[in-house]
Enzyme design. Structure first.
Site, PDB file in Angstrom:
ATOM      1  N   LYS A 183       0.846  -1.205   0.000  1.00 29.86           N
ATOM      2  CA  LYS A 183       0.000   0.000   0.000  1.00 29.86           C
ATOM      3  C   LYS A 183       0.879   1.251   0.000  1.00 29.86           C
ATOM      4  CE  LYS A 183      -3.872  -2.245   2.266  1.00 29.86           C
ATOM      5  NZ  LYS A 183      -4.471  -2.713   3.519  1.00 29.86           N
TER       6      LYS A 183
ATOM      7  N   GLN B 125      -4.851  -1.252   9.786  1.00 29.87           N
ATOM      8  CA  GLN B 125      -4.796  -2.586   9.186  1.00 29.87           C
ATOM      9  C   GLN B 125      -5.430  -3.616  10.124  1.00 29.87           C
ATOM     10  OE1 GLN B 125      -3.483  -3.302   6.002  1.00 29.87           O
ATOM     11  NE2 GLN B 125      -4.344  -5.329   6.374  1.00 29.87           N
TER      12      GLN B 125
ATOM     13  N   ASP C 260     -11.226   3.009   4.313  1.00 24.74           N
ATOM     14  CA  ASP C 260     -11.664   1.609   4.227  1.00 24.74           C
ATOM     15  C   ASP C 260     -13.195   1.511   4.183  1.00 24.74           C
ATOM     16  OD1 ASP C 260      -9.858  -0.429   3.912  1.00 24.74           O
ATOM     17  OD2 ASP C 260      -9.384  -0.632   6.042  1.00 24.74           O
TER      18      ASP C 260
END
Ligand code: NDP
Length: 300
Positions: A54, A98, A121
């Site tokens: 990422k 994460q 997200d």
């Protein structure tokens, strides 16, 4: 029939290209550089790989990338303090914590502590509610990537019968909401669904997000249907050498490709689109934060 392969790798490269173009314009016209912060707690090897990848792609798209790597025994208060600092940092437009987090940390609490406008997200309860009520939101990356590929392949999805196999909060449910938003007739199947084969056979669009290797066989697929395989399953592959593995999806690719009209492969289908959509969401968040027009075609 032999299905058209939907090349997620190539499509993701196009999306990243559009993101990079928009970033260049934001810098040149407004002096703004979109920033994405990724917070990783602990040393889960898979998470470390995702976070590295990422970060690399964020920088390649011309954006600012910030990583916070915290020890596995970091307290909830310390993690919340990092999120709070990022919430208040004007150079950070997207925050991703994460998952999974170590067991002593409350994931819902942490995710809901992110400023919803920076929640790239799309897991914050506000964004879940906005998506569910058809309002502008941050959309979870994997389902957004699936939607983009479906739209690119079909144009309009209106009136199509779609079956989503899986009802997780990160894939199945938001995928179903997005398909409903595009006027599909949506069925959500799960582990208690009766006669799954029969349900899947009615679908013009099948999205498999189950986590069971090659579970969907070709004889479940309606001829000409579009199959989107979200699954990522690693299987032992002794035929490739000792200790070797291979990735397979949740659908049995060879048999489904004989019947379907179009299908995403694993690897090289949905997977690459997930990070591309994370970058797209960061640019979208940056534009919204600055009251600027959002890039076209990069959100739902
Ligand atoms: P979850 O384990 O959270 O959810 C799986 C879903 O599948 C559940 O709703 C479960 O039903 C359903 N299910 C399990 N067994 C069956 C069955 N026999 N028949 C029908 N439904 C079943 O998984 P995720 O949604 O997080 O992920 C799904 C897959 O997608 C995984 O392989 C994951 O690795 C992959 N993935 C890929 C991403 C990418 O970037 N390509 C990103 C995220 C995930 P129930 O609710 O009843 O238990």
């Amino acid at each position: 029939m032999t299905a058209t392969t939907i090349d997620g790798k190539a499509f993701a490269a196009q999306v990243r290209g559009k993101v990079a173009e928009h970033v260049t314009r934001l810098k040149a016209d407004h002096g703004i550089t979109p920033g994405l912060a990724v917070v990783l707690v602990g040393e889960d090897p898979a998470s470390q790989v995702y976070v590295r990848s990422k970060g690399k792609m964020t920088v390649e798209a011309g954006m600012k990338s910030v990583e916070h790597r915290l020890d596995a025994d970091t307290s909830e208060a310390d993690l919340l303090a990092v999120v709070d600092q990022l919430n208040n940092d004007p150079e950070i437009h997207g925050i991703l914590v994460q998952l999974p987090l170590p067991g002593h940390l409350n994931e819902d609490l942490v995710i809901n502590s992110i400023n919803p406008e920076k929640d790239v997200d799309g897991f914050h309860i506000s964004n879940v509610g906005l998506l569910g009520t058809g309002q502008k939101s941050m959309v979870p990356c994997t389902p957004l990537g699936c939607l983009m590929m479906l739209r690119a392949h079909h144009g309009s999805l209106s009136g199509m019968d779609a079956v989503v196999i899986g009802r997780s909060n990160i894939v199945g449910k938001p995928m179903a909401q997005l398909l409903l938003g595009d006027s599909c007739t949506v069925t959500i199947a799960h582990s208690r669904t009766k006669d799954l084969a029969d349900v899947v056979q009615r679908a013009d669009i099948v999205v498999a997000a189950v986590g069971r290797p090659e579970m969907v066989p070709g004889d479940w697929i309606k001829p000409g249907a579009t199959v989107i395989d979200v699954g990522i399953n690693r299987l032992d592959a002794p035929e490739r050498g000792e200790g070797k593995t291979r990735l397979v999806g949740d659908v049995h690719y060879e048999s489904c490709a004989e019947v379907a009209g179009a299908i995403t492969p694993v690897p090289g289908g949905v997977g690459p689109m997930t990070i591309a959509c994370l970058l797209a969401n960061t640019v979208t968040a940056c534009c919204r934060a600055n009251g600027l027009a959002e890039p076209e075609g990069l959100t739902a």
